[in-house]
Write an enzyme that holds these catalytic residues in place. Sequence first.
Site, short mmCIF file in Angstrom:
data_model
loop_
_atom_site.label_atom_id
_atom_site.label_comp_id
_atom_site.label_asym_id
_atom_site.label_seq_id
_atom_site.Cartn_x
_atom_site.Cartn_y
_atom_site.Cartn_z
N GLU A 293 -5.17 1.99 2.06
CA GLU A 293 -5.16 1.00 3.14
C GLU A 293 -5.35 1.66 4.49
O GLU A 293 -5.93 1.06 5.41
CB GLU A 293 -3.84 0.22 3.13
CG GLU A 293 -3.80 -0.98 4.06
CD GLU A 293 -3.33 -0.67 5.48
OE1 GLU A 293 -3.52 -1.52 6.37
OE2 GLU A 293 -2.78 0.43 5.70
N GLU A 294 -4.87 2.89 4.63
CA GLU A 294 -4.87 3.57 5.93
C GLU A 294 -6.23 4.17 6.27
O GLU A 294 -6.36 5.35 6.58
CB GLU A 294 -3.79 4.65 5.96
CG GLU A 294 -2.36 4.14 5.76
CD GLU A 294 -1.84 3.35 6.95
OE1 GLU A 294 -2.61 3.13 7.91
OE2 GLU A 294 -0.68 2.94 6.92
N ASP B 92 6.27 1.54 7.21
CA ASP B 92 4.91 1.19 6.82
C ASP B 92 4.45 2.06 5.66
O ASP B 92 3.84 3.10 5.87
CB ASP B 92 3.98 1.36 8.03
CG ASP B 92 2.55 0.99 7.75
OD1 ASP B 92 2.32 0.19 6.84
OD2 ASP B 92 1.65 1.51 8.44
N HIS C 176 0.88 -1.18 0.00
CA HIS C 176 0.00 0.00 0.00
C HIS C 176 0.91 1.22 0.00
O HIS C 176 1.88 1.30 0.76
CB HIS C 176 -1.00 0.00 1.16
CG HIS C 176 -0.45 0.21 2.52
ND1 HIS C 176 -0.07 1.45 3.00
CD2 HIS C 176 -0.22 -0.63 3.54
CE1 HIS C 176 0.36 1.36 4.24
NE2 HIS C 176 0.29 0.09 4.60
N ASP D 40 -0.08 4.41 0.45
CA ASP D 40 -0.49 5.53 1.31
C ASP D 40 0.13 5.39 2.69
O ASP D 40 0.53 4.31 3.13
CB ASP D 40 -2.01 5.62 1.40
CG ASP D 40 -2.66 4.33 1.88
OD1 ASP D 40 -2.19 3.25 1.51
OD2 ASP D 40 -3.66 4.40 2.63
#
Length: 422
Positions: free
Chosen positions: A166-167, A132, A101, A103
């Site tokens: 995703e976040e 991350d 991901h 983002d």
Amino acid sequence: MALEATDRIEQALDLIRSDEDRIAQDLARLLAVDTSFPPGDGYGAMADLAAELVAPLGFAIRRVSVPEALWSTAAGGAVGERVNLIAALGSSLPVCSLYFHVDTVPAGEGWTRPPFALTQDQGRLYGRGAADMKGTIAATLAALRALDRVGAPLRFAPRLLFCTDEEGGLYPGIRYLAEQGEIEGHLLSFNGGAAPRIWAGCFGSIDLMIRIRGRGAHSGDPVGGINAVEEAIPLLNALMALKARVEARTSAMPSPPHWQGRPLHSRLTIAALHGGQKGSSLPAAFEILVNRRYAPEEDFQAVRDELETTIRDAMVGSPVLGVETHMVGHLAPVSDPTGPHWPRWQAALARGFGFAPADFRAWGSSTSSDMGFVQQAGIQEILLGGLTRPDNNTHAPDEFTTMADLVALARSILLYLSGDFA
């Protein structure tokens, strides 16, 4: 022939160690693109960069955008095209889809270093997304370069998926790709940690925005006014009472080692409050953002109904002009993602990071992943790796990873993909 294969693997692994400057350069470029969600308006620029980085390795590039009707919400917050990038290597080999991901959470306050630039300090590499999970992209590129340079045969044809939202987004990019049949082969997700872990799944997550409408007035002469903040106090109290009940619920999913045997439990968090402007005015509106982490044993609709009932009952009799709720983010839980490819990935992680086979154990997490939607689309097995550790400030100021972990992850990916690795 076996000796040639062994020599080739060792040469490729050594190339990763000698590629540290390039790994840092790639990470710096990835960090420099602000893909914070919200709002998520940097996805186009990230897709351009990802295409530039993978094209020299022979990947064919395709962009897939999530239709706005799926990700846009009445509460707003998400802005810009949701551009996902698929990079495929033409081959007759079985496919392994590698998921990233792109983002990040917003930088937030409290940083002592620039969040959107790479800072190297005493072995740490700082920047929003370093762990991350933009660092995993840099590690994967290093593995693919090394395999390409030594001419190593592949066991799987890598298919890279650079995904959006995703976040906390309402409709993550990987969900759309899964539902459109764009995921081939088995899936390797890098939304995990640098640990000897067999993934046992994770919780679901709901972000619910509550909007309370009052009526503005002068605070010194408030006749006719309705203070939206003060009228929300019974609701805040009700949410805190619900929090106590929710967090008494436990899951049978095994907990991480740092939980020291304590069970995972459901969570409710009052994550943000917004209302009012100045002392001389009654606030006409108030927003409450609630995050609810729910275990795989819990039913999504029951969780949503419990929240809505709590809100409705708390506001009965209030003079406010309206109470609206909007689900602005949702991630489904993941359960039992193991499958036939896990032993090979586990062996690659053990070699790459130096874990002993006996170190591995299965555990889940009360954090969340967009992989639940992948399972709902019919793909059960999901391998997990990554860079996060309990102490590297993921989602916090001064997020960092280390070059040692980047190299170790790159070596693990190289071994897993290599046809020479037995």
